[in-house]
Design an enzyme around this catalytic site. Structure first.
Site, PDB file in Angstrom:
ATOM      1  N   LYS A 127       0.916  -1.226  -0.061  1.00 36.08           N
ATOM      2  CA  LYS A 127       0.074  -0.217   0.087  1.00 36.08           C
ATOM      3  C   LYS A 127       0.955   1.229   0.060  1.00 36.08           C
ATOM      4  CE  LYS A 127      -4.122  -2.080   0.124  1.00 36.08           C
ATOM      5  NZ  LYS A 127      -4.003  -3.417   0.220  1.00 36.08           N
TER       6      LYS A 127
HETATM    7  C1  LIG Z   1      -5.212  -4.614   0.892  1.00 39.49           C
HETATM    8  C2  LIG Z   1      -6.772  -4.201   1.096  1.00 39.49           C
HETATM    9  C3  LIG Z   1      -7.613  -4.590   2.072  1.00 39.49           C
HETATM   10  C4  LIG Z   1      -6.937  -5.385   3.183  1.00 39.49           C
HETATM   11  O1  LIG Z   1      -5.736  -5.008   3.729  1.00 39.49           O
HETATM   12  P1  LIG Z   1      -4.766  -5.956   4.538  1.00 39.49           P
HETATM   13  O2  LIG Z   1      -4.052  -4.967   5.296  1.00 39.49           O
HETATM   14  O3  LIG Z   1      -3.899  -6.683   3.484  1.00 39.49           O
HETATM   15  O4  LIG Z   1      -5.514  -7.032   5.266  1.00 39.49           O
HETATM   16  C5  LIG Z   1      -8.638  -4.405   2.112  1.00 39.49           C
HETATM   17  N1  LIG Z   1      -9.394  -3.918   1.022  1.00 39.49           N
HETATM   18  C6  LIG Z   1      -8.576  -3.609   0.177  1.00 39.49           C
HETATM   19  C7  LIG Z   1      -9.601  -2.824  -1.006  1.00 39.49           C
HETATM   20  C8  LIG Z   1      -7.353  -3.638  -0.161  1.00 39.49           C
HETATM   21  O5  LIG Z   1      -6.708  -3.328  -1.197  1.00 39.49           O
END
Ligand SMILES: *Cc1c(COP(=O)(O)O)cnc(C)c1O
Length: 397
Positions: free
Chosen positions: A186
């Site tokens: 992210k």
């Molecule tokens: C990455 C992501 C998540 C979950 O995040 P994690 O930290 O990997 O559990 C949830 N929703 C969206 C749209 C994502 O891209």
């Protein structure tokens, strides 16, 4: 995206503070930690940067969704409306709550279609969960209006739209609760981590307790704390929070780089009249983590995929063929492959997704190409990539 491309001294310094004191946990050990409270500091940084009353860090973006659903009191038999195009965490968190994920069509914003949402509302609906996919946002005015009229919670999954704004407000802070993920890919990363944000004081107290086994966090003796509610362990560690603290200081720099690179790439691709871009409800607020465009037909989109691959371009996705982000390949959901028994109601509803048709989503996703915007790209690199992509697209037209 992603923040890991630009790790540096800031992250190392914050992490060293934790390692030198040895307190890897966010609660307790007051005497040993020499004033270092990285998780608390990161929560305060998020609250001030996002202009939100409460930020509750969690172990992931997925568990941030679990926490948001829990504080909203969503559970057995309740329905939550979510889009067909999202990460699997959306239905995982709804199912973990014992609730029913109700999948509806997306529109050309690549997020929830407000008309489809309104049609899917039943007396059991408790919340609408827009997912601000690929850096941009859903039509939040329309969705908020629907939620207000039907007395539903609005839960924004903003995990992919860190730093985006909608009509001057930060995306993720507009609904009753919003979430970000700080996983490794992210815009801002902790390695693993997430946050639930809310302006609701009750939600904040419950989230603080729920994420730590129901602890009340009153006083400094952990053993003497009471448990006002049942909870779970969704805590972030000080190590992860420290990395995030280093990263968030660079948030404005990261978003600026994304916007510059996005604008260069979009400029190059705009020269192709056959191609159209995804609709962004507030274009100025796009966090620009991705550039999404549509080809006129699915066949042409497949040809573009091949032409990109042939030229060694790998920073893109066509989600129609992808196992993570689009309903078409969510066989484990549609076959209700649960390790533990789930209610007959939930089972029959998710198995029913097999027979549901999503022609609008199929059309959009099959024609879509989603280009990742990297933080490490220099200006000239993006210009070269834009040229390469343009040539590849022209070669199939
Ligand atoms: C990455 C992501 C998540 C979950 O995040 P994690 O930290 O990997 O559990 C949830 N929703 C969206 C749209 C994502 O891209």
């Amino acid at each position: 995206m992603p923040g890991f491309e630009l790790f540096g001294d800031l992250e190392r310094k914050e992490l060293n503070d934790v390692l030198e004191n040895g307190v890897l946990m966010r609660y307790g050990f007051d005497g040993m930690r020499n004033g270092h409270w990285k998780a608390k500091e990161l929560e305060s940084a998020i609250e001030s940067r996002f202009d939100i009353k409460h930020a509750q860090l969690t172990s992931s973006g997925t568990t941030a969704l679990n926490v948001a659903l829990a504080v909203m009191g969503i559970g057995a038999g309740d329905e939550v409306i979510m889009p067909t195009f999202t990460f699997v965490a959306s239905f995982e968190s709804i199912l973990a709550a014992g609730a029913i994920p109700v999948l509806v069509e997306i529109d050309d914003t690549l997020t929830l279609d407000p008309t489809a949402v309104e049609k899917a509302i039943t007396p059991k609906t408790k919340a609408v969960m827009p997912v601000h996919m690929c850096g941009s946002m859903a039509d939040l005015d329309a969705l908020k209006d629907i939620c207000d009229r039907h007395d539903l919670y609005l839960l924004e999954d903003a995990c992919q739209a860190f730093g985006a704004t909608y009509k001057g407000k930060k995306v993720g802070t507009i609904g009753d609760a919003g979430t970000f993920s700080f996983d490794f890919v992210k815009t801002i990363t902790c390695g693993e981590g997430g946050v639930m944000m809310t302006n609701n004081d009750d939600f904040a107290v419950w989230a603080d307790q729920y994420t730590d086994h129901g602890h009340d966090h009153i006083g400094s003796d952990r053993g003497a704390e009471t448990h006002p509610i049942l909870g779970y362990n969704f805590r972030i560690s000080e190590l992860h929070a420290a990395v995030g603290l280093g990263q968030i200081k660079r948030m404005d720099e990261f978003i600026a780089i994304q916007r510059r690179n996005h604008s260069i790439l979009k400029g190059a691709l705009s020269e192709i009249p056959e191609l159209s871009f995804r609709r962004v409800p507030d274009p100025e607020g796009d966090s620009c983590g991705f550039l999404n465009f549509f080809m006129p037909t699915a066949e042409l989109a497949s040809k573009v995929v091949q032409a990109f691959k042939d030229r060694g371009i790998d920073s893109f996705w066509n989600y129609y063929e992808n196992n993570w982000h689009y309903v078409r390949r969510w066989d484990h959901l549609k076959n209700a492959k649960s390790l533990f028994p789930i209610s007959e109601e939930v089972r029959s509803r998710i198995e029913g997704i097999k027979d549901q048709k999503f022609p609008q989503s199929d059309d959009l996703i099959s024609r879509n190409i989603s280009c990742l915007i990297k933080l490490s790209w220099e200006e000239q690199q993006v210009r070269d990539l834009g040229k390469k992509m343009t040539e590849a697209i022209r070669s199939v037209l």
